[in-house]
Design an enzyme around this catalytic site. Structure first.
Site, PDB file in Angstrom:
ATOM      1  N   ARG A  52      13.829  -2.232   9.118  1.00 48.41           N
ATOM      2  CA  ARG A  52      12.821  -1.648   9.982  1.00 48.41           C
ATOM      3  C   ARG A  52      12.744  -2.339  11.155  1.00 48.41           C
ATOM      4  O   ARG A  52      12.475  -3.558  11.153  1.00 48.41           O
ATOM      5  CB  ARG A  52      11.552  -1.448   9.310  1.00 48.41           C
ATOM      6  CG  ARG A  52      11.178  -0.031   8.567  1.00 48.41           C
ATOM      7  CD  ARG A  52       9.969  -0.232   7.772  1.00 48.41           C
ATOM      8  NE  ARG A  52       8.801  -0.401   8.635  1.00 48.41           N
ATOM      9  CZ  ARG A  52       7.497  -0.019   8.083  1.00 48.41           C
ATOM     10  NH1 ARG A  52       7.457   0.574   7.007  1.00 48.41           N
ATOM     11  NH2 ARG A  52       6.416  -0.186   9.075  1.00 48.41           N
ATOM     12  N   LYS A  99       0.818  -1.180   0.201  1.00 45.31           N
ATOM     13  CA  LYS A  99      -0.013  -0.009   0.094  1.00 45.31           C
ATOM     14  C   LYS A  99       0.833   1.353   0.008  1.00 45.31           C
ATOM     15  O   LYS A  99       0.291   2.224  -0.900  1.00 45.31           O
ATOM     16  CB  LYS A  99      -1.046   0.046   1.341  1.00 45.31           C
ATOM     17  CG  LYS A  99      -0.376   0.234   2.634  1.00 45.31           C
ATOM     18  CD  LYS A  99      -1.213   0.205   3.496  1.00 45.31           C
ATOM     19  CE  LYS A  99      -0.693   0.022   5.140  1.00 45.31           C
ATOM     20  NZ  LYS A  99      -0.115   0.964   5.397  1.00 45.31           N
ATOM     21  N   ARG A 146      11.400  -7.037   3.373  1.00 42.26           N
ATOM     22  CA  ARG A 146      11.732  -5.610   3.696  1.00 42.26           C
ATOM     23  C   ARG A 146      12.431  -5.425   4.906  1.00 42.26           C
ATOM     24  O   ARG A 146      13.345  -4.627   4.990  1.00 42.26           O
ATOM     25  CB  ARG A 146      10.395  -4.983   3.818  1.00 42.26           C
ATOM     26  CG  ARG A 146      10.628  -3.451   4.201  1.00 42.26           C
ATOM     27  CD  ARG A 146       9.134  -2.805   4.000  1.00 42.26           C
ATOM     28  NE  ARG A 146       8.391  -3.049   5.293  1.00 42.26           N
ATOM     29  CZ  ARG A 146       7.025  -2.605   5.548  1.00 42.26           C
ATOM     30  NH1 ARG A 146       6.553  -2.011   4.368  1.00 42.26           N
ATOM     31  NH2 ARG A 146       6.557  -2.722   6.625  1.00 42.26           N
ATOM     32  N   ARG A 171       1.265  -7.001  13.918  1.00 45.75           N
ATOM     33  CA  ARG A 171       0.511  -6.104  13.277  1.00 45.75           C
ATOM     34  C   ARG A 171      -0.489  -6.632  12.199  1.00 45.75           C
ATOM     35  O   ARG A 171      -1.427  -6.149  12.088  1.00 45.75           O
ATOM     36  CB  ARG A 171       1.778  -5.419  12.482  1.00 45.75           C
ATOM     37  CG  ARG A 171       2.826  -4.587  13.355  1.00 45.75           C
ATOM     38  CD  ARG A 171       3.829  -4.294  12.598  1.00 45.75           C
ATOM     39  NE  ARG A 171       3.712  -3.344  11.477  1.00 45.75           N
ATOM     40  CZ  ARG A 171       4.612  -3.348  10.389  1.00 45.75           C
ATOM     41  NH1 ARG A 171       5.771  -4.291  10.333  1.00 45.75           N
ATOM     42  NH2 ARG A 171       4.585  -2.379   9.431  1.00 45.75           N
ATOM     43  N   ARG A 182      -7.443   3.732  10.861  1.00 44.72           N
ATOM     44  CA  ARG A 182      -6.994   2.174  11.149  1.00 44.72           C
ATOM     45  C   ARG A 182      -8.051   1.336  11.969  1.00 44.72           C
ATOM     46  O   ARG A 182      -7.607   0.295  12.181  1.00 44.72           O
ATOM     47  CB  ARG A 182      -5.517   2.226  11.713  1.00 44.72           C
ATOM     48  CG  ARG A 182      -4.489   1.217  11.000  1.00 44.72           C
ATOM     49  CD  ARG A 182      -3.291   1.562  11.418  1.00 44.72           C
ATOM     50  NE  ARG A 182      -2.205   0.760  11.327  1.00 44.72           N
ATOM     51  CZ  ARG A 182      -1.325   1.040  10.484  1.00 44.72           C
ATOM     52  NH1 ARG A 182      -1.300   2.125   9.692  1.00 44.72           N
ATOM     53  NH2 ARG A 182      -0.079   0.434  10.665  1.00 44.72           N
TER      54      ARG A 182
END
Ligand code: AMP
Length: 197
Positions: A134, A14, A128, A145, A89
């Site tokens: 991250r 996204k 990622r 998450r 969210r």
């Protein structure tokens, strides 16, 4: 004027698609995740407040998050439209957003939902983590998450479906294919680059 929201589980792409679509439509991306990460990196008071929350993959309190978005949408470049990424969210945040858009006589035009199978999301997030390092891309935090997405974020889609503004997009394919699918769906609603100018 085009006011968009892009929603999808972490790892759905996204963020990447949001930037592409915003460019197509000539509107700024408002990403709460990016705002929080920038504040953490700069060590601001906001960053210090949200650092541990983000690292655990939990949600920052609604009041704080909604205030950040409200301030951002008040800036001049968002007057002609925007693309929200990662906000709202949960149902509380939908209420906050509705309220402050209503004050401006505005509402969302379309909600793009990127559908990606869970196994594919996990695969992309793990990659990622390796590429970008991250701190919220560890296996345990990724699981948290995704669970929060299912529990808190998926229900907001029913609210937007009732309003008839949801476009479900198959999020598996090349970046260009997915961008084309999204642009096609938005154009089918009468939203176009021309209309955004
Ligand atoms: P994202 O880049 O959208 O995955 O966001 C990264 C992290 O920022 C999330 O895991 C949350 O800790 C926090 N965050 C981003 N957007 C929100 C939001 N709308 N509400 C609460 N927390 C958020």
């Amino acid at each position: 004027m085009t006011r968009l929201l892009i929603v999808g589980p972490q790892g759905s792409g996204k963020g990447t698609q949001g930037v592409r679509i915003a460019e197509e439509f000539g509107i700024p991306v408002v990403s709460t995740g990016d705002v929080f990460r920038a504040n953490v990196a700069a060590g601001t008071p906001l960053g210090q407040r949200v650092k541990a929350i983000i690292e655990a993959g939990d949600l920052v309190p609604d009041s704080l998050t909604s205030e950040v978005v409200r301030d951002r949408l008040a800036q001049a470049d968002a007057a002609e439209g925007f693309l929200l990424d990662g906000y709202p969210r949960n149902l509380g945040q939908v209420g906050d957003l509705d309220a402050f858009l209503a004050e401006r006589g505005e509402q969302l035009d379309a909600v793009i939902v990127l559908d990606v199978p869970r196994a594919e999301s996990v695969h992309r997030l793990t990659r990622r983590a390796f590429e970008q390092g991250r701190t919220d891309d560890t296996e345990e935090v990724i699981a948290n998450r995704l669970a929060i997405y299912e529990r808190e974020t998926a229900p907001i889609l029913d609210v937007f479906r009732e309003r008839g503004i949801v476009d479900e997009i198959d999020g598996v394919g090349s970046l260009d294919e997915i961008t084309e699918r999204i642009v096609g769906a938005l154009e089918a609603r009468g939203l176009s680059r021309a209309a955004a100018v």
